[in-house]
Design a protein around this motif. Structure first.
Motif, PDB file in Angstrom:
ATOM      1  N   GLU A 150     -15.926  -0.047  -8.452  1.00  0.00           N
ATOM      2  CA  GLU A 150     -15.180  -0.911  -7.531  1.00  0.00           C
ATOM      3  C   GLU A 150     -14.485  -2.052  -8.258  1.00  0.00           C
ATOM      4  O   GLU A 150     -14.860  -2.435  -9.349  1.00  0.00           O
ATOM      5  N   VAL A 151     -13.476  -2.548  -7.627  1.00  0.00           N
ATOM      6  CA  VAL A 151     -12.708  -3.626  -8.219  1.00  0.00           C
ATOM      7  C   VAL A 151     -12.229  -4.525  -7.089  1.00  0.00           C
ATOM      8  O   VAL A 151     -11.873  -4.063  -6.015  1.00  0.00           O
ATOM      9  N   GLU A 152     -12.287  -5.808  -7.321  1.00  0.00           N
ATOM     10  CA  GLU A 152     -11.790  -6.745  -6.328  1.00  0.00           C
ATOM     11  C   GLU A 152     -10.285  -6.849  -6.460  1.00  0.00           C
ATOM     12  O   GLU A 152      -9.772  -7.017  -7.555  1.00  0.00           O
ATOM     13  N   LEU A 153      -9.611  -6.782  -5.333  1.00  0.00           N
ATOM     14  CA  LEU A 153      -8.166  -6.939  -5.381  1.00  0.00           C
ATOM     15  C   LEU A 153      -7.745  -8.379  -5.138  1.00  0.00           C
ATOM     16  O   LEU A 153      -6.647  -8.775  -5.472  1.00  0.00           O
ATOM     17  N   THR A 154      -8.648  -9.147  -4.528  1.00  0.00           N
ATOM     18  CA  THR A 154      -8.243 -10.497  -4.116  1.00  0.00           C
ATOM     19  C   THR A 154      -7.883 -11.375  -5.305  1.00  0.00           C
ATOM     20  O   THR A 154      -7.111 -12.304  -5.175  1.00  0.00           O
ATOM     21  N   VAL A 185     -12.171   4.634  -3.153  1.00  0.00           N
ATOM     22  CA  VAL A 185     -13.100   3.837  -2.366  1.00  0.00           C
ATOM     23  C   VAL A 185     -12.974   4.156  -0.883  1.00  0.00           C
ATOM     24  O   VAL A 185     -13.970   4.286  -0.169  1.00  0.00           O
ATOM     25  N   VAL A 186     -11.741   4.305  -0.405  1.00  0.00           N
ATOM     26  CA  VAL A 186     -11.581   4.596   1.025  1.00  0.00           C
ATOM     27  C   VAL A 186     -11.672   6.087   1.316  1.00  0.00           C
ATOM     28  O   VAL A 186     -11.546   6.505   2.464  1.00  0.00           O
ATOM     29  N   LEU A 206       0.815  -1.210   0.000  1.00  0.00           N
ATOM     30  CA  LEU A 206       0.000   0.000   0.000  1.00  0.00           C
ATOM     31  C   LEU A 206       0.853   1.268   0.000  1.00  0.00           C
ATOM     32  O   LEU A 206       0.424   2.314  -0.506  1.00  0.00           O
ATOM     33  N   LEU A 214      -1.230  -4.086  -2.938  1.00  0.00           N
ATOM     34  CA  LEU A 214      -1.700  -3.120  -1.940  1.00  0.00           C
ATOM     35  C   LEU A 214      -1.841  -3.725  -0.543  1.00  0.00           C
ATOM     36  O   LEU A 214      -2.672  -3.260   0.265  1.00  0.00           O
ATOM     37  N   LYS A 234      -7.814   3.635  -7.480  1.00  0.00           N
ATOM     38  CA  LYS A 234      -9.154   3.100  -7.203  1.00  0.00           C
ATOM     39  C   LYS A 234      -9.354   2.934  -5.693  1.00  0.00           C
ATOM     40  O   LYS A 234     -10.402   3.273  -5.131  1.00  0.00           O
ATOM     41  N   TYR A 235      -8.328   2.412  -5.049  1.00  0.00           N
ATOM     42  CA  TYR A 235      -8.384   2.206  -3.604  1.00  0.00           C
ATOM     43  C   TYR A 235      -8.615   3.533  -2.881  1.00  0.00           C
ATOM     44  O   TYR A 235      -9.468   3.640  -1.996  1.00  0.00           O
TER      45      TYR A 235
END
Lengths: 365, 365
Positions: free
Chosen positions: A185-189, A164-165, A68, A218, A160-161
């Protein structure tokens, strides 16, 4: 000298398999060359993973995902099936090949220490880097491990993160990266799970397993991943009847919580059929594990080598709950490695069900 | 509200038990006070360990053993038996109470993260310290955690170490420490093993287990110990029939290799008798484990709490292969905690055989 190696570049959703094909084959060629020349399983395993770490296409060593804070922090582990020695490092930023450091720590487990000190099994951060320097590992500036691709991915997902935060710096991105709309939104997993691993057996029937990872994109700086966690990232155990080595990939914390590598080996030792055992372990000890959240998609993959010394034959198996898994394998008797892009069957749900496949091999005909 | 707590200050060779007696009792009093006021098992467990970390007599938090380079690096972990969440930190030098950071990481496991990120389970070094600051943990200068006693022990053993390994600086010791004769060897494995731990059950029958350690004296900087290793330092699992929490102490790498805390709990769940199960686990999974060196003395201790929700009663058990083990326990219904200095029977060999003892309790009469 005979031997067999199998490697993987991570279980995930591999859209472009060609980027892995060449490096997987090169890793297999490098490892079998070592085995042919009388190198041990752990020598071959280390060399294969070093090849995968250095290529820049995987999430290990050079090209690792960034944390991150934009730094690179790598994990790696290796286990010797004969001595049962294990070595791992975590949070290293200056070691060119984290697997090389893990190997030194693993070998050191057998050393006699002054004052009956017990050699360390896992080393972290700057202490690990000092140890690596003392052991003669190749050291680099942390920025050397950051590839332009990794930097690009970091910028993309970080913006993007931040949106979102609600990080106010999101709109100040000066890297020319298009700022995404809020709610996009996007999934990071599922992003760049390409942890690497290798399993080997040598002429003497000794096995080794290893893994290396930059961790999830991240990630919180300081996070210890499965590739440095005993029992989670790799495992190897040799007996007179059966030798097993396995390495895992997927959602790190879920692999850690279930100690999946160790469970895979324990399961295989108490079963007559490797396929059944792998299916059962993935179902009972992972997908249905009370240790994991029940509503979440659970992503994991494992590359497992079983060797039966009395028959001089074995099996290489790949199992995964992810959309796809890229693996390769090669015996010393072969000239060309085999590359497999294993998909989850269309009727299966990624993160909820598991596929198991494999191939038999003979060390001596 | 009802509840029960048990704590320990490490299995080893405790010559002067009085130094532990007061702080063990204080930790029990603090934990039961929290339980009486409706605090959870994990609240009580954290508070008990904080008390042990702050006292300066144990090898945890303030007063921790120093590394080979004279620095302090602490490990801690906590597990919630109901949620099965686990949190650990390693290589932290600036966190006043490492168990407090472990607790925050453990609680964070249940948090929903943006972009489906998975919360970290183990954090190391500077990343862990940054996280601790963000989470509001009390931070200190690393020198604040170094007690004069720890510094004295470090100087004493470091000069012996330097002589044994032939470090030329040994004769330049300017701390006024008498320089020992060459050959005057000393084992470090038994020196100051006073890792701490706690196990609790609360009014709702939920359990928690935690541990905290500065690691072995003169450890290699960067070394990750059992107190930060999942499955090794502590474990807790609650079911409708039985809830178990355990914390371990002893030779860190041996506890890690055998994942002793997890084995103790798994063993207890598949046995009708806790004493038999603990004996068997220590014998089969530790003393006779193929994962450990066979000729070496193997030192371990475990403090285990079993609670039977349907009967509202339980057992606290202590088992160890070391010369002695100092533990304490207390129910919320009691006014005074019980302190136990458990010796290995005279016919037993330290590091080769195990003793198990315990005490029953009722949460409600």
């Amino acid at each position: 000298m005979a031997g067999f190696v199998a490697v993987h570049t991570g279980a995930g959703n591999c859209i472009d398999e060609t980027k892995y094909q060449r490096v997987i084959k090169e890793a297999c060629m490098r490892a079998t060359e070592i085995l042919r020349n009388g190198g041990s399983a752990i020598d071959a395993c280390e060399a294969a993973i070093m090849r995968l770490e250095n290529c820049g296409h995987t999430n290990a060593g050079f090209g690792s995902n960034l944390c991150l804070d934009g730094s690179v922090q790598c994990d790696a582990a290796i286990m010797n099936g004969t001595t049962l020695n294990f070595g791992a490092c975590t949070n290293v930023s200056r070691v060119k090949n984290p697997i090389q450091l893990a190997r030194r720590i693993c070998d050191g487990q057998s050393d006699q220490q002054p004052l009956e000190r017990i050699p360390p099994m896992v080393l972290a951060a700057s202490g690990a880097e000092q140890y690596a320097e003392q052991m003669g590992c190749a050291m680099v500036d942390p920025t050397v491990l950051i590839s332009s691709k990794a930097k690009f991915h970091f910028n993309h997902y970080k913006s993007k993160y931040d949106l979102v935060v609600g990080n106010s710096k999101a709109n100040q991105d000066s890297d020319g990266e298009p700022v995404p709309e809020p709610g996009n939104e996007v999934e990071l997993t599922g992003a760049a799970l390409d942890t690497v691993g290798a399993v080997c057996v040598d002429d003497a029937g000794n096995t080794a397993a290893g893994c290396s990872s930059g961790g999830i994109l991240l990630k919180v700086p300081g996070r210890v991943g499965q590739a440095a966690t005993y029992g989670a990232g790799c495992w190897a155990t040799d007996t007179d009847e059966l030798a097993i080595a396995t390495c895992t990939t997927g959602n790190g914390e879920y692999l850690m919580k279930t100690l999946l590598a160790r469970e895979i080996c324990n399961g295989a030792f108490s079963s007559d059929c490797a396929v059944t055992s792998l299916h059962r372990t993935f179902k009972q000890k992972f997908l249905d594990s009370p240790l994991l959240p029940q509503q979440q998609d659970l992503y994991a993959g494992a590359l497992t080598l079983l060797y039966y010394p009395k028959q001089s034959c074995g099996e290489v198996m790949w199992s995964h709950t992810t959309q796809s898994f890229c693996v390769g394998y090669m015996a010393t008797t072969q000239k060309v490695p085999k590359f497999v892009h294993s998909p989850l069957p269309t009727y299966s749900v990624p993160g909820r069900s598991c596929v198991v496949n494999g191939h038999n091999f003979h060390l001596r005909i």
